[in-house]
Scaffold this motif. Structure first.
Motif, short mmCIF file in Angstrom:
data_model
loop_
_atom_site.label_atom_id
_atom_site.label_comp_id
_atom_site.label_asym_id
_atom_site.label_seq_id
_atom_site.Cartn_x
_atom_site.Cartn_y
_atom_site.Cartn_z
N ASP A 1 0.78 -1.13 -0.08
CA ASP A 1 0.02 0.16 0.05
C ASP A 1 0.91 1.20 -0.06
N ALA A 2 0.51 2.19 -0.47
CA ALA A 2 1.25 3.65 -0.50
C ALA A 2 0.56 4.76 -0.58
N ASP A 3 0.95 5.95 0.05
CA ASP A 3 0.39 7.06 -0.19
C ASP A 3 1.36 8.26 -0.87
N ASP A 4 2.38 7.80 -1.37
CA ASP A 4 3.36 8.42 -2.08
C ASP A 4 4.23 7.66 -2.75
N PHE A 5 4.91 8.24 -3.94
CA PHE A 5 6.30 7.34 -4.46
C PHE A 5 7.03 8.35 -5.09
N THR A 6 8.18 7.96 -5.30
CA THR A 6 9.28 8.35 -6.24
C THR A 6 9.57 7.71 -7.48
N ILE A 7 9.69 8.49 -8.56
CA ILE A 7 10.10 7.63 -9.66
C ILE A 7 11.22 8.40 -10.63
N SER A 8 11.75 7.45 -11.03
CA SER A 8 13.28 7.85 -11.80
C SER A 8 13.25 7.21 -13.27
N TYR A 9 13.70 7.85 -13.96
CA TYR A 9 14.10 7.36 -15.37
C TYR A 9 15.49 8.04 -15.59
N GLY A 10 16.51 7.28 -16.12
CA GLY A 10 17.82 8.01 -16.10
C GLY A 10 18.23 8.57 -14.87
N LYS A 11 18.57 9.84 -15.14
CA LYS A 11 19.40 10.58 -13.93
C LYS A 11 18.37 11.69 -13.17
N SER A 12 16.94 11.51 -13.64
CA SER A 12 15.92 12.53 -13.04
C SER A 12 15.26 11.57 -12.19
N ILE A 13 14.77 12.18 -11.11
CA ILE A 13 14.03 11.46 -10.04
C ILE A 13 12.92 12.46 -9.69
N TYR A 14 11.61 12.04 -9.48
CA TYR A 14 10.68 12.92 -9.12
C TYR A 14 9.77 12.20 -8.09
N GLN A 15 9.01 13.20 -7.14
CA GLN A 15 8.33 12.64 -6.30
C GLN A 15 6.92 13.15 -6.45
N ALA A 16 6.05 12.09 -6.32
CA ALA A 16 4.45 12.28 -6.66
C ALA A 16 3.83 13.30 -5.68
N LYS A 17 4.21 13.42 -4.43
CA LYS A 17 3.79 14.12 -3.50
C LYS A 17 3.03 15.48 -3.94
N ASP A 18 1.70 15.66 -3.77
CA ASP A 18 1.06 16.80 -4.03
C ASP A 18 1.04 17.01 -5.76
N LYS A 19 1.60 16.02 -6.53
CA LYS A 19 1.58 16.36 -7.84
C LYS A 19 0.58 15.46 -8.52
N LEU A 20 0.22 14.35 -7.96
CA LEU A 20 -0.82 13.49 -8.56
C LEU A 20 -2.05 13.03 -7.84
N GLU A 21 -2.90 12.93 -8.41
CA GLU A 21 -4.29 12.30 -7.54
C GLU A 21 -3.99 11.05 -7.15
N GLN A 22 -4.58 10.79 -6.09
CA GLN A 22 -4.42 9.49 -5.22
C GLN A 22 -4.79 8.53 -6.24
#
Length: 137
Positions: free
Chosen positions: A32-53
């Motif tokens: 189960d999760a309420d947030d995540f980070t995702i990376s591709y190549g050398k960039s990484i992004y956090q979903a917090k407050d950027k995507l709907e649940q």
């Protein structure tokens, strides 16, 4: 006669045990999760407050449905790999790194696996990554 029955039961038990162990690698720990980070190549992004649940829930569902076709000696192509780290209550609840050919590593496991071809988690992860990237720019 009793000895033959005992031997048949022992063989049947052994076969069922081997089959159950062989399918064990298809089992991915449910998360189960309420947030995540995702990376591709050398960039990484956090979903917090950027995507709907609901978008996070879709990825959790995809992760929980991962089926593996076994281990492989093939290396992950990190140039085309996406890593997602699921976070629940400020703790890592699951992690997968997968490349465009379906070679992946689940959680802290040292083995590389082949994701079943019917699973489209890579495409979904790529869409989410691109969506997050756009929101950060």
């Amino acid at each position: 006669m009793k000895r033959n029955i005992f031997i048949m039961i022992a063989i049947l038990t052994l076969c069922l045990s081997i089959t159950a162990c062989g399918n064990a690698e298809n089992i991915v720990k449910k998360i189960d999760a309420d947030d995540f980070t995702i990376s591709y190549g050398k960039s990484i992004y956090q979903a917090k407050d950027k995507l709907e649940q609901k978008n996070i829930d879709i990825l959790i569902e995809n992760y929980n449905k991962i089926t593996l076709d076994g281990t492989t000696n093939q290396e992950i192509n990190y140039d085309n790999a996406i890593t997602i780290i699921f976070i629940n209550n400020d703790q890592i609840s699951g992690q997968v790194t997968i490349d465009d050919k379906g070679i992946c590593r689940i959680d802290d496991n040292i083995d590389n696996y082949i994701i079943n071809k019917e699973n489209d988690i890579y495409e979904d992860l790529l869409k989410v990554y691109l969506d997050l990237k756009e929101k950060y720019e």
